[in-house]
Scaffold this motif. Structure first.
Motif: not given
Length: 167
Positions: A99-102, A146, A148, A150, A161-162, A164-166
């Motif tokens: 769901n996200e890239l940190k 993608v 959003s 962030k 820290q997040v 990119v959110q998918f």
């Protein structure tokens, strides 16, 4: 024991009983393997010579791409646990939806290569993070869209820290 396949038509059972002994489909497999460097090898088997190159390896999914005498071969390996999950119908249970890239480390975002709504495939570059004077290309961990971004260009980020959110 490993189950190796190049598709539904070709598969092998490989057993590594000792460091210098391999059993292939119940029969001893004798070969000579000489590393040449940079993922390239020279192989002798049954009097024939082969040039082998490891093109890519995804150890998480146990997927490998080789070139044997210039011909591309895609291999999929399954250990006894993968085979058990297949028999139980749970082979997709280990696949996680990302769901996200940190951020893997603190640093500075110096390039944003995607935008919201963009479809990406696993391995596509998303962002460039500068950390300790080195540029790190952060890639998509899986196929997705993608949702959003962030962080802004030139933003300082912290580890975890997040970014990119998918969708």
């Amino acid at each position: 024991m490993l189950h190796i396949s190049t598709g539904p038509a070709h598969s092998w059972e490989v057993d590594f009983r000792a460091p210098d002994s391999i059993i292939l489909n119940g029969q001893p497999f004798n070969w000579d393997l000489a590393p040449l460097g940079n993922g390239r090898y020279h192989v002798l088997h049954q009097g024939k010579s082969y040039n082998a190159e490891l093109v890519s390896a995804d150890y998480a999914t146990k997927a490998f791409v080789l070139k044997i005498n210039g011909q591309r071969v895609e291999l999929q390996a399954k250990d006894r646990f993968d085979q058990l999950l297949d028999r139980l119908g749970l082979s997709d249970a280990t696949a996680q939806k990302i769901n996200e890239l940190k951020a893997p480390m603190p640093g500075l975002i110096i390039d944003v290569r995607v935008q919201p709504g963009q479809a990406v495939q696993k391995g596509d570059p998303l962002l460039v993070l500068e950390a300790m004077k080195m540029e790190n290309i952060l890639k998509a961990p899986a196929d997705g869209i993608v949702a959003s971004i962030k962080v802004a260009l030139r933003a300082n980020v912290t580890k975890g820290q997040v970014l990119v959110q998918f969708a």
